[in-house]
Design a protein around this motif. Sequence first.
Motif: not given
Length: 64
Positions: A24-48
């Motif tokens: 994470v280097d910017a906020y807001p950031t959407l992270l998805l925590h799974t059994a396989h680790g953490t996936d970065h799904l989007g950052g501050p400029v990501a649209s819906a």
Amino acid sequence: MAAAFTSRAARPESGFLKVRRLGVDAYPTLLLHTAHGTDHLGGPVASADALTRALDQHMATTDT
């Protein structure tokens, strides 16, 4: 009193270090925590729409 301040000051620092390790280097950031680790799904400029596509793609790869 100083000891209480020192222990409280360490908590935010450890939180900042944790999010840096997660990439994470910017906020807001959407992270998805799974059994396989953490996936970065989007950052501050990501649209819906982009976030929805990223989540749909993730779900499609885990449904198999």
